[in-house]
Design an enzyme around this catalytic site. Structure first.
Site, PDB file in Angstrom:
ATOM      1  CG  ASP A 235      46.411  29.559  37.326  1.00 42.92           C
ATOM      2  OD1 ASP A 235      47.408  30.134  38.032  1.00 42.92           O
ATOM      3  OD2 ASP A 235      45.412  30.013  37.159  1.00 42.92           O
TER       4      ASP A 235
HETATM    5  C1  BGC Z   1      45.565  32.593  39.507  1.00 39.82           C
HETATM    6  C2  BGC Z   1      46.452  33.177  38.405  1.00 39.82           C
HETATM    7  C3  BGC Z   1      47.797  33.653  39.059  1.00 39.82           C
HETATM    8  C4  BGC Z   1      48.458  32.734  39.788  1.00 39.82           C
HETATM    9  C5  BGC Z   1      49.978  33.149  40.168  1.00 39.82           C
HETATM   10  C6  BGC Z   1      46.565  31.480  40.408  1.00 39.82           C
HETATM   11  O1  BGC Z   1      46.041  31.103  41.371  1.00 39.82           O
HETATM   12  O2  BGC Z   1      44.605  31.763  39.101  1.00 39.82           O
HETATM   13  O3  BGC Z   1      45.615  33.946  37.816  1.00 39.82           O
HETATM   14  O4  BGC Z   1      48.374  34.444  37.850  1.00 39.82           O
HETATM   15  O5  BGC Z   1      47.803  32.194  40.721  1.00 39.82           O
HETATM   16  O6  BGC Z   1      49.913  33.684  41.217  1.00 39.82           O
END
Ligand code: BGC
Length: 702
Positions: A235
């Site tokens: 993530d």
């Molecule tokens: C979130 C993800 C998201 C990623 C990209 C993160 O903060 O937890 O779900 O896909 O950011 O934006």
């Protein structure tokens, strides 16, 4: 490939951050994927650098948080789960892919399949609710929808993210292995079985070990048990988070922990970019480990056909097609849950004077819900507009400007307008920003002065239809009592207005069912339908707080498990939802057919309105090696039944569907296995998880 070229593939960047400094990285082949480039021209420009200016010419993966629509926004995933219609979600995902792919996005960071039992957690909005089976069906459908239309799915967040303590985002989760496997992993497995091309690690520490460094999840389960060859991406910076987690002293150590746990691509963390070559040179990381990761990345690029076709046409992108808008409207109709109706709905007299009130009646942006980067509020049709377009006699006095508004200065205008109206449609709830990532709440009441406004309107004696637009279940017991009818529509997206207007007027019959238990009060959380019974389930004569005599003596005989304020009753149970008609269940039969169990029953539409019903198959295992939930959903069918007619529904249950995970420990060694107990089961079909009116039947596995 050189080591540097391989490491480049493992690096994902958001080019909008520090963009100039990054150009060189693209030209040098030090980036394998991007996120957040949404203009076709810009995507092509970066792609050209990767394809035409680097030695190997490997195209970039282009990712984006496409969560519940791209331009056309469908209901938030929790609202889509409320449709209990995976085919609809699949179609929505396919049309979403058409829009996103037309600007060059080939990788959606969705579906989020974290089973969530705590509505305080803001990200319940992004998932499919509290039940593993429903979430599994939705997960597989959305994966199929995207991937059949040229966009890779990224199933997230692997794993156990939603069980965060206190419902606070990013917080620690403690999940026993059997519960992880019974409850949290099945939707991931379903998505992997549906061919999901990628998964995303979660932010949280699970049992003390964050998933970016969690070999048990990423290798033992994902690779060895499930045999998945999908790409595993971190993530956003979740590798770097190993430092504040308290696992690693510095970024280099974090890079080592992540690669050793087979986190294959680093999203916006630069860990691999900065340290992987050094770690290889020091002999701490084997190049073979890197090869495994790069294979996953290249495989996904091949699967998407990027090598043949890296560029995107720069003509007019696809957006807001008639088909997409119609489906978005249908999704609102099917996902709106009728929680109460004393007969006021549908409003079939067009001549009545309607007061539209409440802070969410005309909010183009707020109705879209969380995680909307590309949906354009100016395309949203609000309930106010849709009702006016329908030709209803509508007056509008919101009373409050936004959901957290505490000013009572406009109450008098709303009350005066109510006195001149025949019915009040009150649009309450939460603004979009109150749910989603990092938007957790410790209170689940309607924010601001909404309840006060509703109380004032109630004093006019006019009937009230309460419509709640929110990213999570709210504790709305008081408001439900004040209302004559209640519709829960979550955040419905672009076409919230037309969908709801059709429901008000009976052009569409609400057929949504709750994908989460609605608690009466926050203190009941976590509160989910498929809990264990306990050794002392709540007794019928459980005494409530105010019925305990003053000075009552301590006692233990007859004590049972409940809350003094509320027994164990939720406000509304999982699976619940009313219709404009009524249904009767009869002739439920459970028979054995070899190893399998066949279940069937007849559902009759006993009212005057054609409508959909959601027949739900539940089981309860009566005894066994471990205690099992009071009931568990094992199947459902959404069927259309014309007024006065009957339909038969049937299900087949395999022993595998009735099994569950066991664990044995000896010292540090632990072993898990999936087993079915040869015991009695209760099996029944019902309209919701609490319904006791349907006969239950005992069956056996042997
Ligand atoms: C979130 C993800 C998201 C990623 C990209 C993160 O903060 O937890 O779900 O896909 O950011 O934006």
């Amino acid at each position: 490939m050189t080591l540097e070229e391989k490491i480049g593939q493992m690096n994902q960047l958001d080019p909008s951050y520090d963009s100039e400094a990054k150009e060189a990285l693209f030209r040098e082949g030090r980036v394998g994927a991007i996120l957040n480039g949404v203009e076709a021209k810009e995507v092509n420009r970066l792609q050209r650098m990767a394809v035409e200016e680097t030695r190997l010419g490997i195209p970039l993966l282009v990712g984006r948080d496409v969560i519940h629509g791209f331009r056309t926004i469908y209901p938030i995933p929790l609202g889509q789960a409320a449709t209990w219609d995976p085919e609809l979600a699949e179609q929505a995902a396919a049309l979403t892919a058409d829009e996103a792919v037309s600007v060059g996005i080939r990788w959606a960071f969705s579906p989020m399949v974290d089973v969530a039992r705590d509505p305080r957690w803001g990200r319940v909005a992004e998932g499919y609710g509290e039940d593993s089976y429903l979430a599994s069906r939705m997960a597989a459908a959305v994966v199929r929808g995207y991937q059949s239309h040229n966009m890779a799915a990224c199933v997230k967040h692997f794993a156990g993210y939603s069980a965060s303590e206190g419902g606070r985002d990013y917080n620690t989760t403690w999940i026993p292995e059997v519960q992880l496997r019974d409850v949290y992993l099945p939707p991931f497995k379903a998505a992997v079985d549906a061919g999901a091309m990628s998964l995303m690690c979660s932010f949280n520490a699970i049992n003390g070990l964050p998933s970016s460094a969690n070999k048990h999840l990423n290798v033992d389960i994902l690779r060895d048990e499930w045999q998945s060859d999908a790409l595993l991406v971190s993530d956003w910076g979740s590798g770097m988070d190993l430092i504040p987690h308290g696992l690693c002293a510095d970024r280099k150590e974090a890079a080592l922990r992540c690669i050793n746990a087979r986190m294959e691509m680093d999203m916006q963390g630069n860990l691999y970019h900065d340290y992987l070559a050094e770690l290889v040179a020091e002999g701490k990381v084997k190049e073979r480990q890197i090869d495994e990761c790069v294979k996953s990345i290249l495989r996904m690029k091949y699967r998407l056909g990027l090598f043949e076709n890296p560029y995107v046409p720069e003509e007019e992108p696809i957006a807001y097609s008639a088909e997409a808008l119609a489906l978005a409207t249908e999704a609102v109709e099917q996902g709106t849950v009728l929680l109460k109706n004393n007969g006021i709905l549908p409003l079939n007299n067009k001549e009545i004077q309607v007061l539209v009130s409440g802070p969410l009646a005309d909010q183009q942006k707020e109705q879209l819900g969380t995680w909307v980067f590309d949906g354009e509020p100016e395309h949203s049709v609000t309930p106010l507009k849709a009702l006016r377009d329908m030709g209803l006699k509508v007056s509008y006095e919101p009373g409050l400007q936004y959901s957290r508004d505490k000013r009572t200065s406009d109450f008098a205008k709303a009350v005066a307008a109510a006195s001149k109206s025949d019915v009040i449609l009150f649009f309450a709830g939460e603004e979009a920003i109150l749910s989603g990532e990092a938007r957790c709440r410790a209170e689940l009441s309607l924010p601001g002065a909404q309840t006060e406004l509703l109380t004032e309107l109630k004093k006019t004696g006019k009937p009230i239809v309460l419509v709640v637009m929110a990213g999570r279940p709210l504790t709305i017991g008081k408001e439900v009592e004040m209302a004559d009818a209640v519709l829960y529509s979550f955040h419905g997206g672009t076409m919230t207005g037309p969908g709801l207007a059709n429901v008000f007027t009976g052009k569409a019959v609400p057929s949504g069912r709750l994908p989460m238990t609605f608690p009466k009060m926050v203190g009941q959380i976590p509160f989910y339908y498929n809990r264990l019974n306990s050794g002392r389930p709540c007794a019928d004569d459980a005494v409530l707080m105010d019925d305990i005599p003053a000075g009552a003596p301590q006692f233990s005989i007859g004590a049972s498990s409940y809350w003094l304020e509320s027994t164990v009753e939720p406000l509304f149970p999982f699976g619940f939802g009313l219709s404009y008609t009524t249904f009767a269940y009869s002739g439920i039969e459970v028979t054995k057919n070899g190893e399998q169990i066949e279940v069937s029953g007849t559902i009759t539409n006993t009212g005057m309105t054609d409508a959909y019903e959601v027949a739900q198959l539940y089981v309860h295992q009566c005894s066994g090696d471990l205690a099992r939930p009071i009931c568990e959903l094992k199947g459902f069918r959404k069927i259309f039944i014309p007024a006065g007619e009957s339909r038969t529904v049937s299900f087949t249950l395999t022993p595998e569907q009735l099994g569950y995970w066991h664990e044995a420990k000896k010292g540090y060694e632990s072993c898990v296995w999936y087993a079915t107990d040869k015991v009695d089961f209760k099996i029944w079909i019902a309209p919701d998880s609490r319904c006791q009116t349907v006969p239950t039947i005992i069956s056996f596995l042997n």
